[in-house]
Design an enzyme around this catalytic site. Structure first.
Site, PDB file in Angstrom:
ATOM      1  N   CYS A 272       0.598  -1.265  -0.163  1.00  0.00           N
ATOM      2  CA  CYS A 272       0.140  -0.116  -0.038  1.00  0.00           C
ATOM      3  C   CYS A 272       0.597   1.234   0.079  1.00  0.00           C
ATOM      4  O   CYS A 272       0.111   2.129  -0.260  1.00  0.00           O
ATOM      5  CB  CYS A 272      -0.511  -0.376   1.206  1.00  0.00           C
ATOM      6  SG  CYS A 272      -1.919  -1.521   1.024  1.00  0.00           S
TER       7      CYS A 272
ATOM      8  N   HIS B  51      -9.896   2.475  -1.678  1.00  0.00           N
ATOM      9  CA  HIS B  51      -8.385   2.368  -0.924  1.00  0.00           C
ATOM     10  C   HIS B  51      -7.661   1.668  -2.563  1.00  0.00           C
ATOM     11  O   HIS B  51      -7.303   0.378  -2.496  1.00  0.00           O
ATOM     12  CB  HIS B  51      -8.137   2.215  -0.070  1.00  0.00           C
ATOM     13  CG  HIS B  51      -6.814   1.674   0.338  1.00  0.00           C
ATOM     14  ND1 HIS B  51      -5.383   1.512  -0.114  1.00  0.00           N
ATOM     15  CD2 HIS B  51      -5.806   0.224   1.027  1.00  0.00           C
ATOM     16  CE1 HIS B  51      -4.309   1.781   0.185  1.00  0.00           C
ATOM     17  NE2 HIS B  51      -4.935   0.653   0.937  1.00  0.00           N
TER      18      HIS B  51
END
Length: 364
Positions: free
Chosen positions: A83, A319
């Site tokens: 991420c 996300h």
């Protein structure tokens, strides 16, 4: 030493997995951004650096540059720090400029969860340590830092309300490059009663006195974001207005059980090295993968919510893993231009495996 500045920043709309962007592959999501960021500098961009997590593999940086019709001389490369990948791409480009390796880079990230060929996630840690899924790890963070479901829900609702208020003000319009005719995040196609959803949502791990729910966690998403990073004197000579100046960055590792807490030591070291405190930072953007993560970071670092994710974040709009770090910087890029007094701003993100990346910028 050369100074790196960000002079342009853009993102695509963010879609839900199998939602409005489901038919777009990573290079197709990235290409419109690269084209717009490179306008007038096509022959000057020295590399395209894109983060990506869920594939399909190969060199998406090069593929996207070619898809965008950029000159064949621009090589392009892809990186994966889970991420953190999109923020890491911007960090690398900034250090390349500081070291004199080049003067103009496009850096960011992209994720197409909808078209990913991988049905299972990559490993975050070996079995000898333990390899929890991110939802399990979010619950571990909540337990480690004693974050109740009520506090998580309170923050998730605040983020949702901030996000919708920013959308209603038109704050996201400057950020977004449309994909064909799609010009808004999928979340904003229909407003949800988040207060009721949070109240009804059940813990995902009820047998463990769980606190993490689907409503106080982010979704799985598609999207891309990137910035144009230039050497400051070159930018000024070309008529660009620098908005964010790269100051410093820090990467930290923590136990893989607590990836949501990884921004904490990264931010602590970064601030101490630069003689700053939380009070000196005007805006924080910390990726909202889970409410437990944000509440823990705010609690341990004493960050007031007034400075933190002021227009909401991933808990609402989503996300898209590899892109999220670049979305944080894009948000800061536009937010400082709406303010007259911002001086220091900071972007941070935690990733699978227990890695935190934090980047400090000065508003120019």
């Amino acid at each position: 030493m050369k100074r790196a500045v960000i002079v342009r920043a853009k993102r695509t709309p963010i879609g839900k997995k199998n939602g409005i962007l489901q038919s777009y592959h990573p290079q197709e999501l990235s290409a419109p951004l690269l084209s717009q960021l490179a306008v007038g500098l096509e022959e000057n961009v020295e590399d395209v650096i894109l983060g990506n997590v869920t594939g399909p593999g190969g060199n998406i940086g090069r593929l996207a540059a070619l898809e965008a019709g950029l000159p064949l001389s621009i090589p392009g490369f892809m990186l994966d720090r889970q991420c953190s990948a999109g923020l890491e791409a911007i960090r690398i480009a900034s250090y390349f400029i500081q070291g004199g390796a080049g003067k103009c880079y496009i850096a960011g990230g992209v994720e197409s969860s909808s078209t990913s060929p991988f049905q299972k996630r990559a490993r975050f840690a070996p079995d000898s340590i333990g390899d929890p899924d991110m939802l399990e790890a979010a619950e571990m963070v909540a337990k480690e830092f004693e974050i109740t479901k009520e506090r998580q829900d309170e923050y998730a609702l605040l983020s949702y309300e901030r996000c919708w208020a920013a959308f209603d003000r038109g704050n996201f319009e400057d950020e977004i490059v449309p994909i064909d005719k799609l010009d808004k995040d999928e979340e904003f196609l229909k407003k949800r009663n988040m207060e009721a959803l949070l109240r009804r949502a059940k813990p995902l791990f009820p047998n463990e006195n769980g606190t993490v729910t689907a409503a106080n966690s982010c979704g799985i998403n598609d999207g891309a974001a990137a910035v144009l990073v230039m050497e400051e004197e070159t930018a000024l000579s070309r008529g660009f207005r620098p908005v964010l100046r790269f100051i410093d960055s820090q990467v930290a590792g923590v136990h893989p059980f607590y990836p949501g807490a990884a921004p904490i030591p990264a931010i602590q070291v970064l601030l101490k090295r630069n003689g700053l405190t939380v009070k000196d930072i005007d805006l924080f953007e910390i990726n909202e993968a889970f409410a437990s993560k944000i509440v823990a970071c705010a609690q341990e670092l004493s960050i007031p919510y007034e400075k933190l994710n002021v227009s909401g974040g991933a808990l609402t709009i989503g996300h898209p893993y590899g892109a999220s770090g670049a979305i944080l910087v894009t948000r800061l890029f536009y937010e400082v231009q709406r303010r007259n007094n911002a001086k220091y701003v900071l972007a941070a993100i935690g990733s699978g495996g227990g890695i935190g990346v934090a980047v400090l910028f000065e508003a120019v």
